[in-house]
Design a protein around this motif. Structure first.
Motif, short mmCIF file in Angstrom:
data_model
loop_
_atom_site.label_atom_id
_atom_site.label_comp_id
_atom_site.label_asym_id
_atom_site.label_seq_id
_atom_site.Cartn_x
_atom_site.Cartn_y
_atom_site.Cartn_z
N VAL A 73 6.07 -7.23 103.10
CA VAL A 73 5.16 -8.09 102.25
C VAL A 73 5.64 -8.54 100.95
CG1 VAL A 73 2.94 -8.13 101.11
CG2 VAL A 73 3.14 -7.11 103.00
N LEU A 74 6.46 -7.59 100.20
CA LEU A 74 7.29 -7.64 99.02
C LEU A 74 8.36 -8.90 99.33
CD1 LEU A 74 7.56 -7.13 96.14
CD2 LEU A 74 9.05 -5.31 96.70
N PHE A 75 9.01 -8.84 100.30
CA PHE A 75 10.20 -9.59 100.51
C PHE A 75 9.92 -11.09 100.82
CE2 PHE A 75 12.88 -11.84 103.63
CZ PHE A 75 14.11 -11.97 103.03
N SER A 76 8.66 -11.01 101.55
CA SER A 76 8.06 -12.51 101.83
C SER A 76 7.56 -13.14 100.63
CB SER A 76 6.66 -12.20 102.83
OG SER A 76 7.07 -11.56 104.02
N VAL A 77 6.96 -12.36 99.51
CA VAL A 77 6.62 -13.01 98.13
C VAL A 77 7.61 -13.43 97.55
CG1 VAL A 77 5.53 -12.45 96.07
CG2 VAL A 77 4.63 -11.64 98.15
N PHE A 78 8.59 -12.55 97.43
CA PHE A 78 9.83 -13.08 96.56
C PHE A 78 10.68 -14.16 97.23
CE2 PHE A 78 8.84 -9.27 94.45
CZ PHE A 78 8.75 -9.49 92.98
N ALA A 79 10.85 -13.99 98.58
CA ALA A 79 11.78 -14.98 99.35
C ALA A 79 11.08 -16.31 99.37
CB ALA A 79 11.91 -14.48 100.74
N TRP A 80 9.73 -16.37 99.48
CA TRP A 80 9.16 -17.72 99.54
C TRP A 80 8.91 -18.43 97.99
CZ3 TRP A 80 9.17 -20.99 103.41
CH2 TRP A 80 9.51 -20.28 104.87
N SER A 81 8.69 -17.35 97.12
CA SER A 81 8.73 -17.97 95.90
C SER A 81 9.95 -18.44 95.40
CB SER A 81 8.29 -16.72 95.08
OG SER A 81 9.17 -15.68 94.84
N PHE A 82 11.24 -18.05 95.66
CA PHE A 82 12.52 -18.39 95.68
C PHE A 82 12.49 -19.97 96.22
CE2 PHE A 82 16.74 -19.27 97.32
CZ PHE A 82 17.49 -19.59 96.01
N VAL A 83 11.91 -20.13 97.13
CA VAL A 83 12.10 -21.33 98.00
C VAL A 83 11.11 -22.46 97.44
CG1 VAL A 83 11.78 -22.69 100.22
CG2 VAL A 83 12.91 -20.41 100.20
N TRP A 84 9.74 -22.01 97.21
CA TRP A 84 8.90 -23.12 96.86
C TRP A 84 8.19 -22.73 95.47
CZ3 TRP A 84 6.61 -23.63 102.31
CH2 TRP A 84 7.46 -24.35 103.13
N GLY A 85 8.48 -21.58 94.86
CA GLY A 85 8.00 -21.51 93.60
C GLY A 85 6.55 -20.55 93.56
N LEU A 86 5.64 -20.96 92.85
CA LEU A 86 4.36 -20.42 92.97
C LEU A 86 3.49 -20.37 94.08
CD1 LEU A 86 2.30 -18.57 91.06
CD2 LEU A 86 1.58 -20.72 90.25
N PHE A 87 3.54 -21.79 94.63
CA PHE A 87 3.06 -21.96 95.80
C PHE A 87 3.74 -20.98 97.17
CE2 PHE A 87 2.96 -24.11 99.98
CZ PHE A 87 1.51 -24.20 100.23
N GLY A 88 4.82 -20.78 96.91
CA GLY A 88 5.64 -19.96 97.94
C GLY A 88 5.41 -18.57 98.02
N ALA A 89 4.88 -18.24 96.77
CA ALA A 89 4.57 -16.67 96.33
C ALA A 89 3.19 -16.51 97.12
CB ALA A 89 4.55 -16.38 94.93
N PHE A 90 2.34 -17.51 97.06
CA PHE A 90 0.83 -17.56 97.65
C PHE A 90 1.06 -17.66 99.12
CE2 PHE A 90 -2.40 -20.10 99.36
CZ PHE A 90 -3.37 -19.30 99.25
N ILE A 91 1.89 -18.51 99.63
CA ILE A 91 1.75 -18.78 101.02
C ILE A 91 2.84 -17.95 101.81
CG2 ILE A 91 3.23 -20.39 101.52
CD1 ILE A 91 1.03 -22.03 102.98
N GLY A 92 3.77 -17.11 101.15
CA GLY A 92 4.67 -16.08 101.63
C GLY A 92 4.28 -15.53 102.95
#
Length: 345
Positions: free
Chosen positions: A291-310
């Motif tokens: 879960v933590l990796f998903s949040v940070f990885a997708w926030s790196f890719v798409w910013g705040l929206f990535g953190a939400f949808i990761g």
């Protein structure tokens, strides 16, 4: 060098290229991901409405509900951050003086990081955070307009896409893909329902704790905690840090700020780490590391929206992996097994 030795570096290069493409073309791919996520949530509502209403009228009602929910959430977050931001601007000088006094007190008690803390963690920093979040809320409107357009078109073509999948793929593969889509949608709906209920509970407890301590803007802190709780890890961290920083300025007492910080963290831990995973059940059958990796990885890719949808993206990936024998091991290592998932449908 044999083919197996070449496979690992080729996969790594392909993964890097794929992530880079997603990041560079975020304006294209991020709205599509958001639209697919919303379609998964609202499709049962759309399907049930079509039993009693014409398809286009049912679609209009569903889109209207989506827009109302988005406007309500955005307005609530903007209201909370806006009121607190205006307070910080109006009393910035007094708050900065209190922060400086606290830094001197920490230095006098031998806390050597106080100088660095006072330089970076001050009222100006807090104000920039509040202004940045408010500005971000305002700039997301155009993004969500594009998402709504994709949702509109996607809901019109959902049944046709399922038929095309059955025609284009073999019967076994088509059934696996469609089954994966249905199961993913079911898990995402459960995930969002649980997260919404837990966010409401978090906001209520944050409001109650803030009011009990006499922290100003208790209702606003509760609303902020509710909205930010949709972003795992990052949202609760910000929703805990901001009122604690404000408490330092309001009370001028590190003890009071520490008590509020501890209380907020207890709320976040009990709800986010104990109650929510047990209520979510199979919808979030992933380790905290994933879960933590998903949040940070997708926030790196798409910013705040990535953190939400990761996390939803990771749920979808693991669910689809469970439908095919060649990738089932991925789901079994990082998520729930296919058998346990299908039993719960």
């Amino acid at each position: 060098m044999n083919s197996r030795a070449l496979l690992a570096p080729l996969l790594l290069i392909a993964a890097i290229a794929f992530v880079s493409a997603l990041q560079i073309a975020a304006a294209v791919f991020a709205p599509v991901a958001g639209a697919l996520f919303i379609i998964a949530l609202v499709w049962p509502f759309q399907k049930n409405l079509q039993r009693f209403l014409p398809k286009l009228l049912a679609l209009a009602l569903v889109v209207a509900v989506i827009v109302c929910v988005f406007v309500a959430l955005t307005s609530a977050a903007a209201w909370g951050f806006g009121r607190i931001g205006r307070s910080v601007v109006a009393e910035g000088a007094r708050f900065q003086a209190l922060y400086n006094q606290l830094a001197d007190w920490l230095e006098g008690h031998g806390i050597v990081v106080a100088g660095v803390w006072a330089e970076h963690f001050n009222v100006g920093w807090l104000l920039r955070i509040l202004q940045g979040v408010t500005a971000r809320l305002n700039t997301t409107i155009s993004f969500w307009v594009v998402v709504i357009v994709y949702v509109l078109l996607g809901l019109l073509d959902t049944e046709a896409i399922a038929q095309n999948i059955r025609r284009a793929l073999s019967s076994e593969t088509a059934n696996a893909v469609i089954r994966g889509g249905v199961l993913t949608a079911s898990k995402l709906r459960r995930y969002m329902l649980v997260r919404t209920v837990m966010s409401l509970a978090t906001g209520a407890f944050v409001w109650a704790l803030s009011a009990a301590f006499g922290l100003r803007f208790a209702a606003e802190w509760g609303v902020i905690a509710f909205t930010l709780n949709y972003i795992p890890f990052i949202g609760p961290f910000v929703a805990t840090l901001l009122p604690s920083a404000y408490a330092l300025a309001q009370f001028g007492s590190p003890e009071a700020a520490i008590l509020i910080f501890a209380g907020l963290n207890i709320i976040q831990f009990v709800i986010g780490s104990y109650i929510e995973p047990r209520v979510a059940g199979y919808a979030l059958a992933m380790s905290s590391y994933v879960v933590l990796f998903s949040v940070f990885a997708w926030s790196f890719v798409w910013g705040l929206f990535g953190a939400f949808i990761g996390v939803p993206i990771t749920i979808a990936i693991l669910t689809f992996c469970a439908q095919f024998s060649s990738t089932r091991w991925v789901s079994e290592i990082f998520g729930a097994s296919a058998a346990s998932e299908s039993d719960r449908l």
